[in-house]
Design an enzyme around this catalytic site. Structure first.
Site, short mmCIF file in Angstrom:
data_model
loop_
_atom_site.label_atom_id
_atom_site.label_comp_id
_atom_site.label_asym_id
_atom_site.label_seq_id
_atom_site.Cartn_x
_atom_site.Cartn_y
_atom_site.Cartn_z
N GLU A 1 20.02 6.75 17.52
CA GLU A 1 21.05 7.79 17.44
C GLU A 1 20.43 9.18 17.24
O GLU A 1 21.14 10.18 17.35
CB GLU A 1 22.02 7.46 16.29
CG GLU A 1 22.84 6.21 16.59
CD GLU A 1 23.68 5.73 15.42
OE1 GLU A 1 24.83 5.37 15.63
OE2 GLU A 1 23.16 5.69 14.29
N ASP B 1 31.62 0.37 21.75
CA ASP B 1 32.39 -0.88 21.90
C ASP B 1 33.82 -0.59 21.46
O ASP B 1 34.11 0.53 20.99
CB ASP B 1 31.78 -1.99 21.03
CG ASP B 1 31.73 -1.58 19.56
OD1 ASP B 1 30.67 -1.12 19.10
OD2 ASP B 1 32.76 -1.68 18.88
N1 ADE Z 1 29.60 1.07 15.07
C1 ADE Z 1 29.65 0.80 16.40
N2 ADE Z 1 30.56 -0.14 16.66
C2 ADE Z 1 31.11 -0.50 15.48
C3 ADE Z 1 32.09 -1.44 15.12
N3 ADE Z 1 32.68 -2.21 16.01
N4 ADE Z 1 32.39 -1.55 13.79
C4 ADE Z 1 31.77 -0.78 12.88
N5 ADE Z 1 30.82 0.13 13.18
C5 ADE Z 1 30.51 0.26 14.47
#
Ligand code: ADE
Length: 262
Positions: free
Chosen positions: A33, A228
């Site tokens: 990141e 996601d």
């Molecule tokens: N960071 C990236 N995706 C995530 C998720 N699904 N839950 C928590 N933190 C995240």
């Protein structure tokens, strides 16, 4: 154009009254990141404190301290407090990836925090949850303005073809970030976070950083790109898109720093 000039002037005044000159803290949870941003840092000093590496230097002429906080609230709170106490940062930018909570958002889209809330802080009753974070934490309006101004200039990576809906270009929205010490990969939990907190994305650090910044009177903003959609596919999507999403978030932060360095 004029508004843009006024905005930058406001940011500089804001930073200058807070310290001479303003030092920007740049945090991420994972190295991926921060990679794209750290490539542009002229590093002047490197310290290791409590196993974490703090790089101080300049990015586009802007004094910055950068550190990888690790995943979760404890590590990010520790890093944020250290950046404030030890390095005297005047403003904090957190950059990274998140899971999508707002169903209108797609992988790659970016949320600029209007505010941030803990979603896992409260009381569990047999049939309900009472949140102890009633207010959340509001991001700094000047930093938010800077991010939105940068959004007008930035060239983001296009959404991967396999994830593309109608849009090719990622959207950048102002929204609410929900934070908890949990990686969410459950559609039922995604819906719960959406309905309970009206959040746009979920991640694991933002509210901790926001709380530390708020209690130290340090302005902050959280920038998150979706890796996601926090559903049953989240783990697989995260693996596939974490680099793509992390880079999009970094590109926006780099654009913010370019504006500050002008
Ligand atoms: N960071 C990236 N995706 C995530 C998720 N699904 N839950 C928590 N933190 C995240």
């Amino acid at each position: 154009m004029f508004l843009g000039g006024m905005m930058i002037a406001a940011i500089l005044v804001h930073l200058l009254v807070l310290g001479q000159p303003g030092v920007i803290g740049i945090m991420g949870a994972m190295e991926v990141e921060l990679d794209l941003i750290s490539k542009d840092m002229v590093v002047e000093k490197v310290d290791t404190i409590a196993t974490k590496i703090y790089r101080s230097g300049k990015i586009y002429g802007v004094p910055c301290v950068m550190a990888r906080a690790g995943v979760g609230k404890v590590g990010s709170a520790q890093t944020a407090q250290l950046m404030i106490t030890q390095y005297g940062v005047d403003a904090m930018i957190f950059t990274g990836v998140a899971g999508g909570i707002n169903p209108q958002l797609d992988i790659g889209d970016i949320v600029v925090s209007s505010n941030v809330v803990h979603h896992d802080f409260g009381q569990i009753l047999p049939d309900s949850f009472i949140s102890f974070d009633t207010m959340g934490f509001f991001a700094d309006s000047v930093l938010v303005g800077l991010a939105l101004q940068a959004a007008g200039n930035v060239e983001l990576h296009a959404i991967p073809e396999e994830m593309r809906g109608e849009d090719e270009e990622p959207k950048i929205i102002l929204g609410r970030v929900a934070t908890g010490d949990q990686f969410i990969s459950s559609e039922a939990k995604r819906v719960w976070i959406e309905e309970t907190f009206n959040a746009d994305c979920v991640e694991m650090e933002g509210a901790a950083v926001a709380q530390i910044c708020a209690t130290n009177d340090v302005p902050f903003v959280i920038i998150r790109s979706l890796s996601d959609l926090a559903n049953e596919e989240a783990e697989v999507d995260f693996e596939a898109f974490v680099l793509y999403a992390a880079e999009n978030s970094s590109l926006l932060v780099k654009e913010m720093l370019k504006l500050l360095g002008q």
